[in-house]
Scaffold this motif. Structure first.
Motif, mmCIF file in Angstrom:
data_model
loop_
_atom_site.group_PDB
_atom_site.id
_atom_site.type_symbol
_atom_site.label_atom_id
_atom_site.label_comp_id
_atom_site.label_asym_id
_atom_site.label_seq_id
_atom_site.Cartn_x
_atom_site.Cartn_y
_atom_site.Cartn_z
ATOM 1 N N LYS A 31 66.955 8.307 27.394
ATOM 2 C CA LYS A 31 65.515 7.987 27.382
ATOM 3 C C LYS A 31 65.278 6.584 26.841
ATOM 4 O O LYS A 31 64.487 5.816 27.400
ATOM 5 C CB LYS A 31 64.754 9.009 26.537
ATOM 6 N N SER A 35 63.976 3.417 29.156
ATOM 7 C CA SER A 35 62.687 2.791 28.835
ATOM 8 C C SER A 35 62.785 1.271 28.790
ATOM 9 O O SER A 35 61.782 0.587 28.945
ATOM 10 C CB SER A 35 62.150 3.324 27.507
ATOM 11 N N GLU A 71 60.507 10.761 34.871
ATOM 12 C CA GLU A 71 59.436 10.677 33.876
ATOM 13 C C GLU A 71 59.127 9.229 33.537
ATOM 14 O O GLU A 71 57.973 8.843 33.439
ATOM 15 C CB GLU A 71 59.838 11.428 32.604
ATOM 16 N N HIS A 72 60.165 8.434 33.369
ATOM 17 C CA HIS A 72 59.956 7.023 33.045
ATOM 18 C C HIS A 72 59.457 6.246 34.252
ATOM 19 O O HIS A 72 58.724 5.283 34.092
ATOM 20 C CB HIS A 72 61.229 6.412 32.457
ATOM 21 N N SER A 73 59.825 6.679 35.457
ATOM 22 C CA SER A 73 59.300 6.049 36.661
ATOM 23 C C SER A 73 57.808 6.327 36.778
ATOM 24 O O SER A 73 57.047 5.466 37.206
ATOM 25 C CB SER A 73 60.016 6.582 37.905
ATOM 26 N N ALA A 74 57.397 7.523 36.403
ATOM 27 C CA ALA A 74 55.981 7.881 36.476
ATOM 28 C C ALA A 74 55.173 7.057 35.470
ATOM 29 O O ALA A 74 54.011 6.723 35.729
ATOM 30 C CB ALA A 74 55.800 9.375 36.183
ATOM 31 N N GLU A 75 55.797 6.714 34.348
ATOM 32 C CA GLU A 75 55.115 5.891 33.340
ATOM 33 C C GLU A 75 55.004 4.437 33.808
ATOM 34 O O GLU A 75 54.182 3.705 33.314
ATOM 35 C CB GLU A 75 55.882 5.949 32.016
ATOM 36 N N ALA A 76 55.844 4.051 34.758
ATOM 37 C CA ALA A 76 55.813 2.696 35.313
ATOM 38 C C ALA A 76 55.413 2.820 36.784
ATOM 39 O O ALA A 76 56.259 2.930 37.663
ATOM 40 C CB ALA A 76 57.183 2.041 35.185
ATOM 41 N N PRO A 77 54.103 2.835 37.078
ATOM 42 C CA PRO A 77 53.632 3.120 38.440
ATOM 43 C C PRO A 77 54.166 2.180 39.512
ATOM 44 O O PRO A 77 54.184 2.524 40.677
ATOM 45 C CB PRO A 77 52.114 2.982 38.334
ATOM 46 N N GLN A 80 57.707 3.587 42.200
ATOM 47 C CA GLN A 80 57.501 4.916 42.781
ATOM 48 C C GLN A 80 58.045 5.000 44.148
ATOM 49 O O GLN A 80 58.145 4.401 45.013
ATOM 50 C CB GLN A 80 56.028 5.276 42.793
#
Length: 80
Positions: A31, A35, A71-77, A80
């Motif tokens: 994680k 990040s 999860e980290h990809s979703a936090e960095a739009p 995608q």
């Protein structure tokens, strides 16, 4: 690989609590590492893990690693 084969490779009995703690520690490290990845590297890692998970041989932990990366990809739009 059977449990007996794994024990032979490790040379000792696997302690479930120790193994659990090692896995949790590795997930925390993943994680933290994910990040700090730039967007393209994060995307490349995600694609590589998706290929591994779609393969015919299941590799323990890869699906969970993919979820962490997603999860980290979703936090960095932008990834995608």
């Amino acid at each position: 690989m059977t449990d007996d084969e794994a024990r032979m490779l490790v040379g000792t009995e696997l302690d479930p609590q120790k193994l659990y703690m090692q896995v949790e520690g590795l997930k925390d490290v993943l994680k933290l590492a994910v990040s700090g990845l730039p967007p393209q590297s994060l995307q490349n890692l995600r694609e590589a893990l998706e290929k591994v998970c779609a393969g015919s041989v299941e590799i323990p932990g890869m699906a969970e690693a993919l979820e962490i990366v997603k999860e980290h990809s979703a936090e960095a739009p932008h990834v995608q």
